[in-house]
Design an enzyme around this catalytic site. Structure first.
Site, PDB file in Angstrom:
ATOM      1  N   GLN A   1       0.831  -1.200   0.000  1.00 35.69           N
ATOM      2  CA  GLN A   1       0.000   0.000   0.000  1.00 35.69           C
ATOM      3  C   GLN A   1       0.868   1.253   0.000  1.00 35.69           C
ATOM      4  O   GLN A   1       1.782   1.391   0.818  1.00 35.69           O
ATOM      5  CB  GLN A   1      -0.918   0.023   1.223  1.00 35.69           C
ATOM      6  CG  GLN A   1      -1.920   1.173   1.155  1.00 35.69           C
ATOM      7  CD  GLN A   1      -2.751   1.307   2.409  1.00 35.69           C
ATOM      8  OE1 GLN A   1      -2.245   1.703   3.456  1.00 35.69           O
ATOM      9  NE2 GLN A   1      -4.033   0.976   2.316  1.00 35.69           N
TER      10      GLN A   1
ATOM     11  N   TYR B   1      -6.192  10.444   4.558  1.00 32.55           N
ATOM     12  CA  TYR B   1      -4.864  10.792   4.062  1.00 32.55           C
ATOM     13  C   TYR B   1      -4.967  11.619   2.775  1.00 32.55           C
ATOM     14  O   TYR B   1      -6.064  12.035   2.387  1.00 32.55           O
ATOM     15  CB  TYR B   1      -4.021   9.523   3.910  1.00 32.55           C
ATOM     16  CG  TYR B   1      -3.829   8.819   5.228  1.00 32.55           C
ATOM     17  CD1 TYR B   1      -3.026   9.374   6.234  1.00 32.55           C
ATOM     18  CD2 TYR B   1      -4.499   7.634   5.524  1.00 32.55           C
ATOM     19  CE1 TYR B   1      -2.886   8.760   7.473  1.00 32.55           C
ATOM     20  CE2 TYR B   1      -4.357   7.012   6.767  1.00 32.55           C
ATOM     21  CZ  TYR B   1      -3.552   7.587   7.731  1.00 32.55           C
ATOM     22  OH  TYR B   1      -3.418   6.984   8.963  1.00 32.55           O
TER      23      TYR B   1
ATOM     24  N   ARG C   1      -7.755   1.850  -2.784  1.00 32.67           N
ATOM     25  CA  ARG C   1      -8.564   1.731  -1.568  1.00 32.67           C
ATOM     26  C   ARG C   1      -9.332   3.021  -1.340  1.00 32.67           C
ATOM     27  O   ARG C   1      -8.753   4.118  -1.408  1.00 32.67           O
ATOM     28  CB  ARG C   1      -7.668   1.450  -0.362  1.00 32.67           C
ATOM     29  CG  ARG C   1      -8.433   0.988   0.873  1.00 32.67           C
ATOM     30  CD  ARG C   1      -7.509   0.815   2.056  1.00 32.67           C
ATOM     31  NE  ARG C   1      -7.989  -0.228   2.957  1.00 32.67           N
ATOM     32  CZ  ARG C   1      -7.696  -0.288   4.252  1.00 32.67           C
ATOM     33  NH1 ARG C   1      -6.916   0.636   4.800  1.00 32.67           N
ATOM     34  NH2 ARG C   1      -8.146  -1.262   4.997  1.00 32.67           N
TER      35      ARG C   1
ATOM     36  N   GLY D   1      -8.359  -7.002   9.230  1.00 32.29           N
ATOM     37  CA  GLY D   1      -7.156  -6.437   9.805  1.00 32.29           C
ATOM     38  C   GLY D   1      -6.795  -7.042  11.138  1.00 32.29           C
ATOM     39  O   GLY D   1      -5.890  -7.866  11.249  1.00 32.29           O
ATOM     40  N   ARG D   2      -7.520  -6.640  12.193  1.00 38.02           N
ATOM     41  CA  ARG D   2      -7.162  -7.088  13.540  1.00 38.02           C
ATOM     42  C   ARG D   2      -7.180  -8.608  13.677  1.00 38.02           C
ATOM     43  O   ARG D   2      -6.378  -9.180  14.424  1.00 38.02           O
ATOM     44  CB  ARG D   2      -8.103  -6.458  14.560  1.00 38.02           C
ATOM     45  CG  ARG D   2      -7.798  -4.994  14.859  1.00 38.02           C
ATOM     46  CD  ARG D   2      -8.828  -4.401  15.798  1.00 38.02           C
ATOM     47  NE  ARG D   2     -10.042  -3.993  15.110  1.00 38.02           N
ATOM     48  CZ  ARG D   2     -11.180  -3.667  15.716  1.00 38.02           C
ATOM     49  NH1 ARG D   2     -11.268  -3.744  17.039  1.00 38.02           N
ATOM     50  NH2 ARG D   2     -12.232  -3.285  15.019  1.00 38.02           N
TER      51      ARG D   2
END
Length: 374
Positions: free
Chosen positions: A104, A183, A230, A322-323
């Site tokens: 990424q 971002y 994304r 993710g987690r």
């Protein structure tokens, strides 16, 4: 093993661009702050990712394409030969373990700080990040970024393309352009952070222009089948606000739909929302959906599996978690068996060594210890 595990679409093979993946489970990019101070991936990162190589695809953590784009201390970079060399150790370890990786690419925009980079952050407009930012000197107030000139926009687009070429040289199969979570690209998409009156602001067509130019440049550099994007429509991470997602994101998807990209990655996707179905209908290639809820919402006991199954049923092609992958190197096998998941140790998420990083047990080790613990 349950019949549900045996028949789940999560374990079916999938195609992503020119790649054939063994299952539909994607390890989402997760910032872990284990690189060196100058952005070089460290050997422990090779261990971490190789442990999770059974994922159909690993999308490696957010990596900065230039110095001013750095967000936080000790995140990896990909704009120098030493960064490439560090990432080669990682991709080599994952490939040896049978895994596939994308990288990424993330530019922080206003989510940066001179205490970290020595540079004033660049953003679409001089709108400061309203929350404290973690720096090497501790938590500091956000600073007012400098509005990018058109020349700086063009050079940043070129930096993304150069970073993509370096990523391929480092052994990645492709790259994901990060257009979400507050971002830089997301800052261009939102009218709250983009006050420009030139060709990169104003209407939806203007605000998507930077994102489109970045993706086009990256696709030209390494081939569109190696590129994903994304997006995070309406997600409020990093103090982001958007008021017209129903206009901006269909425009963005429509501008990219015929480019031949590998995938679109939708963060916090919800099959109950009309926008998810609009995006699915308009996007011709693979759709990766991330069902997770933002921190501090607890991780479901099933690691997000049920939500992922719902998204597959609603039209997603792959599911990113993710987690659940963070705490379970063998998540795919645990899902197959219906086995319990390791608890997540959030205190070790950002920075440090092996604790809460490479020391999560896999099923074999847990089962060996079980008699002693009984």
């Amino acid at each position: 093993m349950s019949s549900t595990a045996l028949t789940s679409r999560l374990f079916e093979p999938a195609r992503l661009g020119s790649l054939h993946l063994p299952n539909r489970l994607v390890m989402a990019p997760l910032t872990r702050n284990r690189a060196s101070a100058d952005g070089v991936p460290q050997p422990i990162m090779a261990t971490y990712y190789a442990q999770r190589a059974s994922a159909g695809l690993i999308i490696a953590e957010a990596t900065t394409p230039n110095a001013v784009g750095q967000t936080y201390p000790d995140i990896p970079a990909i704009y120098h030969n030493r960064h490439v060399a560090g990432w080669r150790r990682v991709t080599g370890a994952v490939r040896a373990a049978g895994g596939t990786m994308f990288l990424q690419l993330q530019h922080g925009g206003r989510i940066g700080h001179p205490d970290t980079t020595g540079l004033t952050p660049l953003a679409p407009s001089p709108v400061a990040f309203p929350d404290p930012i973690h720096t090497p000197a501790g938590s500091r107030p956000g600073v007012v970024p400098r509005a990018m000139t058109v020349a700086e926009i063009r050079s940043t687009v070129a930096h993304f393309a150069a970073a993509a070429r370096r990523a391929i040289d480092a052994g990645f199969e492709g790259v994901e352009v990060h257009g979400g979570n507050g971002y830089l690209i997301h800052q261009f998409l939102s009218e709250v952070t983009n006050h420009r009156t030139d060709a990169y602001g104003g209407s939806a067509a203007g605000r998507i222009r930077f994102a489109v130019e970045v993706v086009e440049a990256v696709a030209d550099a390494i081939g569109p089948a190696r590129v994903g994007l994304r997006i995070a429509p309406g997600v409020t991470a990093n103090a982001m606000r958007e008021h017209d997602i129903e206009h901006v994101y269909p425009a963005l998807v429509g501008a990219l739909a015929d480019m031949g990209l590998a995938y679109l990655h939708v963060v916090f996707a919800d099959p109950a929302q009309p926008l998810f179905h609009r995006v699915r209908a308009d996007w011709p290639a693979a759709l990766i959906a991330n069902p997770a809820l933002p921190w501090p919402t607890p991780l479901p006991a099933d690691g997000g599996r049920h939500a992922g199954e719902r998204l597959l049923a609603a039209g997603a092609d792959l599911i990113s978690l993710g987690r659940a992958f963070l705490a379970n190197p063998d998540l795919v096998e645990r899902f197959r068996r219906g086995a319990p998941l390791n608890p997540v140790r959030a205190e070790y998420w950002y920075g440090g060594g092996e604790l809460g990083y490479t020391d999560y047990p896999v099923l074999a080790a847990a089962e060996e210890r079980a008699p002693a613990l009984a």
